[in-house]
Design a protein around this motif. Structure first.
Motif: not given
Lengths: 282, 253
Positions: A15-20, A26, A122-123
């Motif tokens: 959940f805390l991995t940035p990126g997608s 996810f 998110i964006e």
């Protein structure tokens, strides 16, 4: 509870991995079993009858686009449901209509809606219309093995392109092939051949929103006239086509009263001329 | 050969808390308060792109102070948590209480684990209810403590003084324009009581507005609507009607 009971109750590392900024990506990492495309395939082609959605039409007009769908779901020769909804808002500026296996299609739409909203949150900005159409392509591709076993889903996507300031329609085939419908109208589903014929004769490029809705409802009437799987307007039960209009002000779904008024006008005219309006010969 | 120093657990935790507090105190404050139609978020933030407050789900929003990369991570985690919950259950099953608990566990575990540096963040998770009495505001600190706040809360550099002032100036059921001016007023007073004027360009403002017809109640207030709400004197009574008329303009942010 799936979301938070793994480990200590803290948010899992995924959940805390940035990126997608894609919800589907996810899920593919974290809970692939929730993705329709990750499910096991039926071993043999499906012979049981599953409810099928039928005809969807869409028409652009200067300043927006209209999408409408009939309300029938069929199971072989039976009517499975007479008030199914097959046109959904995808987000504030686009909508998606579905033909094909209803259960899978509704799930695909639900995932598509979350995908768009997730990206937006998110964006901090909405996805481009082209981007949305592409995300849907990928979902249809994910369903290809199912389609090969007889459970196809064929959506129709339409929206208002905020950058270009026009309404657009994207149609798909079961392999995810996508085409941007430049001629301004299209239809999918079992009654689409008849609907397309009607659209061809009724469409012009200077329609306003109300006229575009009338064109759509006329086309659905013609589809129901010749295709047993497409439901006509049900005046006694007050079940009317679902109509959504997307403009630069966003998406609005017409109320039953609004659609009912259009339907009554059309039905009254058909009492005089059952085949609908006459197109000039030349 | 050196003998490792003995550090008492109390001392170790106090050091970590000190470290986190210092990081948080460096940033500008965020104020969250209830108003007649929902919950208002106001922060001094000159950036248009790096937000301190954002939408999490239909009725739930998030505000944070401290290190951007850390609270941005938590924000994304929260959005993923909410979306996966809403997708596999129902939209109604995503609650601020659930999310606040997950954040509390996350921050608490990070704070007390020796291997990770404590997060230098403070968060607010707020959920707008159907009626003013159902609004919920949770404040979470770097160590995972969670507090259920009523009506208003401030966090960041001058949190204590701002809370003190809000106690005096905030009333329940303020219209949006007045609530905004209360918030901007307290943000503009620094420790010595001196007053700065904060312009619309330096502000980040958002609301969770229960009167919105969409499921998603979060909306940023920007541009002309913000300038107008700030500019109106206390005499203008037509605030609500006007801000409603403007609703469609900026909802697409």
């Amino acid at each position: 509870m799936e979301a938070n009971t793994r480990g200590t109750g803290r948010l899992p590392a995924a959940f805390l991995t940035p990126g997608s900024s894609s919800f589907t990506e996810f899920l593919a990492d974290y809970q692939p079993e929730l993705l329709p495309s990750r499910r096991g395939l039926p071993a043999t082609p499906v012979t049981v009858e599953a409810p099928h959605g039928t005809t969807i039409v869409a028409v652009t007009f200067p300043g927006g686009v209209v999408m409408a769908g009939d309300r029938r779901a069929t199971m072989g020769n039976l009517i499975a449901q007479r008030d199914i909804e097959k046109v959904f808002p995808a987000d504030e500026y686009s909508c998606v209509g579905i033909a094909g296996t209803a259960g899978l299609a509704v799930e695909m739409v639900k995932l598509f809606q979350v995908e768009l909203e997730h990206y937006e949150k998110i964006e901090g900005t909405t996805m481009s219309l082209e981007g949305k159409a592409n995300r849907l392509t990928q979902m249809i591709r994910g369903n290809l093995p199912m389609a090969m076993q007889g459970l196809a889903v064929v959506p129709l996507f339409a929206g208002y392109d905020l950058d270009a300031g026009v309404g657009r329609i994207y149609s798909y085939d079961i392999t995810g092939g996508r085409s941007d419908e430049q001629q301004g109208y299209t239809s999918v589903g079992s009654g689409s051949l008849f609907a397309r014929g009607a659209l061809k004769k009724l469409y012009r490029d200077d329609l306003n929103a109300d006229q575009a809705v009338t064109v759509c409802v006329q086309a659905l009437y013609d589809a129901a006239d010749d295709d047993s799987a497409t439901g006509g307007p049900d005046l006694s039960r007050k079940i009317f086509p679902i109509v959504t209009v997307v403009t630069d002000e966003g998406l609005s779904r017409w109320t039953d009263e609004q659609v009912g008024a259009v339907v009554r006008t059309i039905v009254d005219a058909r009492l005089v001329r059952p085949d609908g309006p006459n197109a000039p010969l030349n | 050969m050196t003998t490792p120093f003995y550090v008492s657990p109390q001392q170790a935790m106090a050091d970590r808390a000190d470290y986190a507090r210092k990081g948080i105190a460096r940033g500008r404050s965020v104020v969250v308060l209830t108003y007649a139609d929902g919950i208002l978020f106001v922060a001094e933030n000159p950036s248009r792109a790096l937000h301190k407050m954002s939408e999490i789900y239909d009725r739930i929003a998030f505000a944070a102070v401290g290190k951007y990369n850390e609270f941005e991570n938590l924000r994304i985690g929260g959005v993923r948590y909410a979306d996966i919950r809403g997708y596999s259950y129902a939209r109604h099953d995503v609650t601020a209480r659930g999310l606040a608990n997950v954040y509390a566990q996350t921050l608490g575990t990070i704070f007390s684990s020796g291997g990770e540096k404590p997060y230098e963040v403070e968060l607010i998770v707020a959920e707008v209810g159907a009626a003013p009495g159902d609004d919920q505001i949770y404040r979470l600190t770097y160590d995972g403590s969670i507090a259920d706040e009523q009506h208003y809360v401030a966090m960041g550099g001058n949190a204590d003084q701002i809370t003190e002032q809000l106690k005096r100036t905030h009333r329940e059921g303020l219209p949006l324009g007045e609530a905004l001016r209360v918030a901007v007023d307290v943000l503009g007073r620094d420790g010595s009581g001196e007053k700065r004027t904060i312009t619309a360009a330096q502000l980040e403002v958002a609301v969770l507005d229960r009167t919105r017809t969409q499921d998603r109640k979060f909306k940023r207030i920007v541009g002309t609507q913000l300038a107008r709400l700030l500019g109106e004197g206390a005499t203008a009574a037509g605030v609500e009607a006007e801000s409603d008329a403007e609703d469609g303009d900026s909802s697409a942010e």
